[in-house]
Motif scaffolding. Structure first.
Motif, mmCIF file in Angstrom:
data_model
loop_
_atom_site.group_PDB
_atom_site.id
_atom_site.type_symbol
_atom_site.label_atom_id
_atom_site.label_comp_id
_atom_site.label_asym_id
_atom_site.label_seq_id
_atom_site.Cartn_x
_atom_site.Cartn_y
_atom_site.Cartn_z
ATOM 1 N N LEU A 97 0.829 -1.203 0.000
ATOM 2 C CA LEU A 97 0.000 0.000 0.000
ATOM 3 C C LEU A 97 0.867 1.257 0.000
ATOM 4 N N LYS A 98 1.953 1.242 0.789
ATOM 5 C CA LYS A 98 2.891 2.370 0.770
ATOM 6 C C LYS A 98 3.402 2.586 -0.653
ATOM 7 N N GLU A 99 3.795 1.491 -1.294
ATOM 8 C CA GLU A 99 4.328 1.603 -2.653
ATOM 9 C C GLU A 99 3.253 2.094 -3.618
ATOM 10 N N ARG A 100 2.042 1.613 -3.450
ATOM 11 C CA ARG A 100 0.925 2.059 -4.307
ATOM 12 C C ARG A 100 0.709 3.560 -4.170
ATOM 13 N N ASN A 162 4.462 -7.180 -14.042
ATOM 14 C CA ASN A 162 5.415 -6.288 -13.393
ATOM 15 C C ASN A 162 4.839 -5.836 -12.043
ATOM 16 N N GLN A 163 5.682 -5.221 -11.257
ATOM 17 C CA GLN A 163 5.287 -4.847 -9.896
ATOM 18 C C GLN A 163 4.093 -3.903 -9.887
ATOM 19 N N LYS A 164 4.093 -2.937 -10.780
ATOM 20 C CA LYS A 164 2.992 -1.972 -10.805
ATOM 21 C C LYS A 164 1.665 -2.662 -11.101
ATOM 22 N N GLU A 165 1.674 -3.604 -12.040
ATOM 23 C CA GLU A 165 0.426 -4.331 -12.375
ATOM 24 C C GLU A 165 -0.090 -5.116 -11.170
ATOM 25 N N ILE A 166 0.823 -5.716 -10.423
ATOM 26 C CA ILE A 166 0.410 -6.479 -9.241
ATOM 27 C C ILE A 166 -0.162 -5.543 -8.181
#
Length: 172
Positions: A97-100, A162-166
């Protein structure tokens, strides 16, 4: 004839009144429009504040915030939940969530990896934390889990994204 202190098994789950109330409100939230959603979340928050030690209510409140895409509030609530009931899944959700929200914190993921390895918990939480923090170690762990047949290749297809899609899958 011997007497036992507990002659009947205790019920596993005893739902208290506030938890039942919040559960009903969460069901209503699923069918609510935007205006109703705000009122329902406010009611849940009010009950949460009256029952600060009830982690079931805090979890339902957190999930409600996240479901309504109120991510900053959800992160604060998730952090409070983790403080009261530290579990790797809650910590991993915080990391993601932090990364999002644009705050990439690899040390957060590394803490999930550390806890997992210390407790020999090699599972999807562990792999996800590795995926977001250590590509080299992730690849080795993924191959080992396939080799030992703990996971099928199809179980790991999510990691072809990729990480963003996840992140967007979990937190649209």
């Amino acid at each position: 004839m011997s007497h036992c202190a507990h002659s009947h098994p205790e019920p596993i789950i005893i739902e208290d009144e506030p938890t039942t109330q919040v559960s009903t409100l969460v069901e209503q939230l699923a069918m609510a429009d935007a205006k109703q959603s705000t009122k329902i979340i406010d009611k849940i928050d009010s009950i949460r504040r009256e029952n600060p030690e009830n982690t079931d209510i805090l979890l339902m409140y957190t999930n409600s915030l996240l479901g309504e895409k109120r991510y900053k509030e959800g992160l604060k609530s998730l952090s409070a939940l983790y403080e009261k009931k530290p579990t790797r899944s809650y910590l991993l959700a915080q990391c993601m969530l932090k990364e999002r929200l644009g705050n990439i914190d690899k040390s957060c993921y590394k803490e999930v990896v550390k806890i997992s390895e210390e407790n020999n918990l090699i599972d999807s939480d562990y792999l996800t934390a590795l995926f977001f923090s250590d590509a080299e170690k992730f690849s080795a762990a993924q191959q080992e889990l396939i080799k030992t047949k703990e996971f099928n290749e199809s179980d790991l297809l999510v990691y072809t994204r990729n990480q963003k899609e996840i992140l967007l899958e979990f937190f649209p």
